[in-house]
Structure formats: C-alpha cells, structure tokens
Design a protein around this motif. Sequence first.
Motif, PDB file in Angstrom:
ATOM      1  N   GLN A 307      19.946  12.414  11.700  1.00 12.46           N
ATOM      2  CA  GLN A 307      18.624  11.786  11.284  1.00 12.46           C
ATOM      3  C   GLN A 307      18.698  10.653  10.176  1.00 12.46           C
ATOM      4  OE1 GLN A 307      19.798  14.995  11.330  1.00 12.46           O
ATOM      5  NE2 GLN A 307      18.262  16.268  12.332  1.00 12.46           N
ATOM      6  N   ASP A 308      19.344  11.154   9.095  1.00 17.97           N
ATOM      7  CA  ASP A 308      19.622  10.130   7.990  1.00 17.97           C
ATOM      8  C   ASP A 308      20.132   8.758   8.591  1.00 17.97           C
ATOM      9  OD1 ASP A 308      18.440  12.024   6.202  1.00 17.97           O
ATOM     10  OD2 ASP A 308      20.451  12.789   5.623  1.00 17.97           O
ATOM     11  N   ARG A 309      21.160   8.829   9.333  1.00 21.78           N
ATOM     12  CA  ARG A 309      21.916   7.782   9.944  1.00 21.78           C
ATOM     13  C   ARG A 309      20.469   6.957  10.832  1.00 21.78           C
ATOM     14  NH1 ARG A 309      25.377   9.662  13.195  1.00 21.78           N
ATOM     15  NH2 ARG A 309      27.094  10.064  11.487  1.00 21.78           N
ATOM     16  N   LEU A 310      20.100   7.637  11.669  1.00 19.28           N
ATOM     17  CA  LEU A 310      18.816   7.019  12.258  1.00 19.28           C
ATOM     18  C   LEU A 310      17.895   6.245  11.425  1.00 19.28           C
ATOM     19  CD1 LEU A 310      17.547   6.332  14.904  1.00 19.28           C
ATOM     20  CD2 LEU A 310      16.390   8.439  14.967  1.00 19.28           C
ATOM     21  N   ARG A 312      18.325   5.092   8.468  1.00 20.30           N
ATOM     22  CA  ARG A 312      18.907   4.140   7.596  1.00 20.30           C
ATOM     23  C   ARG A 312      19.440   2.895   8.663  1.00 20.30           C
ATOM     24  NH1 ARG A 312      24.080   2.668   7.471  1.00 20.30           N
ATOM     25  NH2 ARG A 312      25.002   4.741   8.342  1.00 20.30           N
ATOM     26  N   THR A 313      19.744   3.141   9.963  1.00 16.69           N
ATOM     27  CA  THR A 313      20.148   1.955  10.990  1.00 16.69           C
ATOM     28  C   THR A 313      18.929   1.306  11.414  1.00 16.69           C
ATOM     29  OG1 THR A 313      20.425   3.735  12.448  1.00 16.69           O
ATOM     30  CG2 THR A 313      22.281   2.911  11.276  1.00 16.69           C
ATOM     31  N   THR A 314      17.924   2.269  11.420  1.00 18.08           N
ATOM     32  CA  THR A 314      16.661   1.448  12.114  1.00 18.08           C
ATOM     33  C   THR A 314      16.000   0.622  11.056  1.00 18.08           C
ATOM     34  OG1 THR A 314      16.083   3.415  13.294  1.00 18.08           O
ATOM     35  CG2 THR A 314      14.214   2.070  12.655  1.00 18.08           C
ATOM     36  N   ARG A 315      16.265   0.929   9.730  1.00 19.94           N
ATOM     37  CA  ARG A 315      15.839   0.110   8.579  1.00 19.94           C
ATOM     38  C   ARG A 315      16.502  -1.242   8.530  1.00 19.94           C
ATOM     39  NH1 ARG A 315      15.290   2.339   2.560  1.00 19.94           N
ATOM     40  NH2 ARG A 315      13.927   1.127   1.524  1.00 19.94           N
ATOM     41  N   GLN A 316      17.830  -1.065   8.540  1.00 15.83           N
ATOM     42  CA  GLN A 316      18.876  -2.245   8.752  1.00 15.83           C
ATOM     43  C   GLN A 316      18.391  -2.974   9.695  1.00 15.83           C
ATOM     44  OE1 GLN A 316      22.296  -0.156   8.387  1.00 15.83           O
ATOM     45  NE2 GLN A 316      22.359  -0.197   6.012  1.00 15.83           N
ATOM     46  N   HIS A 317      18.123  -2.471  10.862  1.00 16.46           N
ATOM     47  CA  HIS A 317      17.917  -3.400  12.262  1.00 16.46           C
ATOM     48  C   HIS A 317      16.751  -3.961  12.059  1.00 16.46           C
ATOM     49  CE1 HIS A 317      20.295  -3.865  16.077  1.00 16.46           C
ATOM     50  NE2 HIS A 317      19.077  -4.114  16.435  1.00 16.46           N
ATOM     51  N   LEU A 318      15.569  -3.468  11.487  1.00  9.19           N
ATOM     52  CA  LEU A 318      14.190  -4.080  11.426  1.00  9.19           C
ATOM     53  C   LEU A 318      14.407  -5.140  10.473  1.00  9.19           C
ATOM     54  CD1 LEU A 318      11.769  -1.120  11.381  1.00  9.19           C
ATOM     55  CD2 LEU A 318      12.157  -2.720  13.162  1.00  9.19           C
ATOM     56  N   VAL A 319      15.204  -5.119   9.332  1.00 10.46           N
ATOM     57  CA  VAL A 319      15.438  -6.221   8.490  1.00 10.46           C
ATOM     58  C   VAL A 319      15.840  -7.109   9.091  1.00 10.46           C
ATOM     59  CG1 VAL A 319      16.886  -6.950   6.414  1.00 10.46           C
ATOM     60  CG2 VAL A 319      15.610  -4.568   6.313  1.00 10.46           C
ATOM     61  N   LEU A 320      17.043  -7.267   9.972  1.00  6.89           N
ATOM     62  CA  LEU A 320      17.782  -8.131  10.354  1.00  6.89           C
ATOM     63  C   LEU A 320      16.877  -9.011  11.615  1.00  6.89           C
ATOM     64  CD1 LEU A 320      21.355  -6.521  11.297  1.00  6.89           C
ATOM     65  CD2 LEU A 320      20.831  -8.083   9.306  1.00  6.89           C
ATOM     66  N   VAL A 321      16.209  -7.960  12.326  1.00  2.00           N
ATOM     67  CA  VAL A 321      15.385  -8.823  13.466  1.00  2.00           C
ATOM     68  C   VAL A 321      14.242  -9.351  12.959  1.00  2.00           C
ATOM     69  CG1 VAL A 321      14.096  -8.178  15.506  1.00  2.00           C
ATOM     70  CG2 VAL A 321      16.358  -7.305  15.191  1.00  2.00           C
ATOM     71  N   GLY A 322      13.320  -8.625  12.053  1.00  5.01           N
ATOM     72  CA  GLY A 322      12.199  -9.025  11.373  1.00  5.01           C
ATOM     73  C   GLY A 322      12.311 -10.351  10.636  1.00  5.01           C
ATOM     74  N   MET A 477      25.277   6.792  21.838  1.00  4.17           N
ATOM     75  CA  MET A 477      24.136   6.639  22.202  1.00  4.17           C
ATOM     76  C   MET A 477      23.061   6.440  21.203  1.00  4.17           C
ATOM     77  SD  MET A 477      24.441   6.506  25.369  1.00  4.17           S
ATOM     78  CE  MET A 477      23.035   6.554  25.954  1.00  4.17           C
ATOM     79  N   GLN A 478      23.732   7.115  19.987  1.00  2.00           N
ATOM     80  CA  GLN A 478      22.745   6.890  18.583  1.00  2.00           C
ATOM     81  C   GLN A 478      22.457   5.708  18.284  1.00  2.00           C
ATOM     82  OE1 GLN A 478      24.114   9.391  15.328  1.00  2.00           O
ATOM     83  NE2 GLN A 478      24.851  11.084  16.564  1.00  2.00           N
ATOM     84  N   GLY A 479      23.326   4.797  18.738  1.00  2.00           N
ATOM     85  CA  GLY A 479      22.863   3.294  18.604  1.00  2.00           C
ATOM     86  C   GLY A 479      22.204   2.539  19.800  1.00  2.00           C
ATOM     87  N   ALA A 480      22.859   3.034  20.616  1.00  3.35           N
ATOM     88  CA  ALA A 480      22.308   2.052  22.098  1.00  3.35           C
ATOM     89  C   ALA A 480      20.986   2.646  22.555  1.00  3.35           C
ATOM     90  CB  ALA A 480      23.184   2.621  23.169  1.00  3.35           C
TER      91      ALA A 480
END
Length: 507
Positions: A307-310, A312-322, A477-480
């Motif tokens: 859950q913590d990884r999700l 964190r990685t969601t936040r990072q991905h939104l930074v990159l894309v946003g 799958m946690q990333g895909a």
Amino acid sequence: MAVLVGLMGLIGITIAGCDGGSAADDRGVSIGSKNFTESVVLGEALVQLAQDAGAEGEHRAALGGSRVLFEALQVGAIDAYVEYTGTLRFELLAGDGPLAYEELEHELGELGLAMSRPIGFNNTYAMGMLEERAAELGVTRVSDLAAHPELRFAFSNEFMSRGDGWPGLRARYGLEQEARGMDHTLAYRALAAGGIDAMELYSTDAEIDFFGLRVLEDDLAYFPRYEAIVLYRSDLGERLPGVLESILRLEGALDEGAMSGLNRLAKIGEAPPEGGEAVRVPEAVVAQRFVSERFAIEQGVVLETWQDRLVRTTRQHLVLVGISLGLAVLIAVPLGVFAWWHKPTGTAVLAAVGMVQTIPSLALLVLLIPVFGDVGAGPAITALFCYSLLPIVRNTHAGLSAIPVELRESAAALGFGTLDRLVRLELPLASRVILAGIKTAAVINIGTATLAALIGAGGYGEPIVTGISLLDNGLIMQGAIPAALLALVAQGLFGLCERALPRGLGA
C-alpha cells in the motif's frame, strides 16, 4: 483551452512541490545499484555499512545497466556502487586492450573515481544449458556448441553488444548460431520452458542450481575474471573518511559460495521452519543478515508495504506525467500555431519534433544524465516532455489547417485582426483536434514514464523492473495495473474536458 493548459501546469508544479525529497546533507551518502538482484543486495549492504558509520544512507536501487551507474557516479548523483573488473576493462574503460589493475586505478583517478580491493568473489560470464538438453547433445564445453548450429541462443541486450560479450565469443569459438536479445532474468524462464537452448550466465546466479543448468566449460578461456569491487568517488574519503572506511570493510568479505547463497535467499527464497514453499527474503533483509553475521552490525530494516509503495509510486508517476505534459502543452500548442502560420519554417518544425520521437527512450534518458548532473526526475521529465511534443504539435497544426478558408475570410471582413481571429475563432474551432493530440500525448507519457525507473525516477516502472528481476509476477502487476488504470482515468478526464469545448469542424 487556456484554462486546461494552466490547470495542467499548476497540477504538475503542485505535485512537484509535494514530492520534495530532502536534499542530502554533509552526512548523506547515496549508494547505487544495477537492476539485478546481486547488485541490489550489495547496494543494501553498502548502505548499512555507511549507516553504521553514522551517515544518512540512501539507496538508489535498480538504476539500470553499467553505463547508467557509471555516468551517475561521474556526475555525482551517487557516491558508490559495486562494479566488476571485467566490465571496467572491456566496457566502461575499454581502450586498445585490457587494462591491468594499476592501469584501471589510474584511469579511474583521471575521472575522479577510485576502486576498492576485490570483495572476494568472481562473478564471471559463462554459457549454460538445461542439464537434460546438454546431456542429450553431449555438450560439456562451449566449443561443443559449434557442432549444433540449430541451437537457439538468447543473451541480455548488454551482452549482445559489449566488448567481452557475444561478438567476441562468436568469433573465438566459430559459432554460427543466431542470437536474440532478451532480459537476463526472462531468459532463464525461456530456457526452462524450452523456448531457447542456451544463454549467458553469471556464475553466482541462484538460478543455475534452481533450474538445474549445466555450466559449459570455457575451454578456450574467452571470459575474463569479473572481480566484484566497490567503485566510489575519490572525494568520498575527504568528505566522510569514516564512511569510506566502513564500506571498504566489504573487501574480501564474500566468496562465490556466500554470494550465491545471498542471491538465492533474495531471488528464490528459503523454506519456512514449518515447511512448505520457499518464501523470498527482501534484499534489505538479506543484506541485514549478512552485515550482522559478518560485521556484528545490527541495523533495523523497515520494509515498505504494498500500500505504501502504491501511494509513493503513484505520486512519483503523477509528478513525471503532470510536469512533462503540462510543459509540453504550454510549448507545443504555440509551436503548432507557428508551424501552421509560417509554412516554410513549419515544415522544419514538424520534421524536428518527428525526429525527436524516433530517439529510443532509454537512450535519451541516459544521454540526459550528464546534462542534469543527476539521475532521477530531471532527465526523466525532460525525456517525457520531448516525447509529448509530436502529437500535440501535429494535431494543433492539423486542426488549424482544416478550418475552411471561407470562415477566415468572413472573420477578416468583420474586422477581426490576426491575433483576434486566432483566439476567438480558429483555436476554438480546432480545440477538439488539439485536445485529441494532448490526450494521445498523455497516454504515451503514462506508458513511457515506466522506463524512468531505470534511472532512479521511481513511478510505476519501479515495481515492474524489480518484479522482472525477481521473477515476481505479483510485483510486476503492482506497477502495470495502476499504469493502465491511470491511462484510463486520463482518457476519461479528457473526455469530460471535450464536452466543454465548442463543436466545429464537422463535429
């Protein structure tokens, strides 16, 4: 349209501000590792040794291949990582011939780098086959492969092109087989499933025993020794002498059997005391056990939940894309307008953004590391920005070009100036086509951003890369799955925006 552009930029900047990784202080040490298990385990061990000396240790794990780590070390993005002498001699410092140990030290010194004495094990390349298949064909040596041109080979992409890899091996042994590039970990799966017949091995790989492989004798002595060493910045001893002294305790601390055992714990796992299937031990825990037994260091290890990884990685991905998409919209829409307005130059503009799109993603990410002097978000956002330009520029140009000439002439007859006509008539009529380009760029961006994990930018690519390395489908799958869901959400949001836009151009 202007509101949409401003909103994207604001979202990107806001998320970036929230992301806020703390800057390293005078006690901070950044340790890197490549994207395979052994390197990650050793990286964790270096972090824990640094922490034992009182430093704030940061592990930038699974950054990619040798070239990415070497570039990151030179620009100061990391302070140390574990490398191999064979890779230094034949790949990173390759010259007219193999360098002696003293020559390696000299060449590294010229780059502001230094190396430890060997850690204690030789993780050399080898050729391997399934035991049953090798026995069936009577293959025990690499030279025996020449008698079987029908065999299917697969090697890691790095091995396919490096100076001590497939080209030289093929020439030395006179092999006529064709080979294809494949991720090293996935090649083990293909070998076990019978999809290929032979692959390159790392001699300390846990999969050799796990899959029951025969290591072929290198009877013409092609492969050099790959002594594991700690590669570090020369100024580390001046900045943090106690830390350097602590991490250099790794010299001579691991033989091949011990390293293979650590790899097995991290990649295959260990059977629970009550019996049952083996359970994989996290790399940080494997490293903690090692430093505890070898150096009597008791470091606490905090493991991240899924859950913590999700989060964190969601936040990072939104930074990159946003950020990358917001900046692309701000620049690509005016660029598309210019390309439509000034047609002679516009052709060159369209050609230029098209050429940028042809640069391989990973190549662009690596090329940007020296520019930013760092790995992570900077190079990743820049690369994603570049890949977002083409669909937005082309759609802006196409949308404006499709407006009937009669409408423009009518607007001119009513007294509209060029800028007024653009803002009040042409951009509104072309807005749906422009938005379609932005939506395409967003989806491309979300998918491509997964590669950013290879240079330490995080995001959904991080669990994907780690999962591939560990043969862990659940981690992949946690990333895909989140990446796919984010793409669907993005399309849905753009669909809502589309409803608010004026209808035109045959809509």
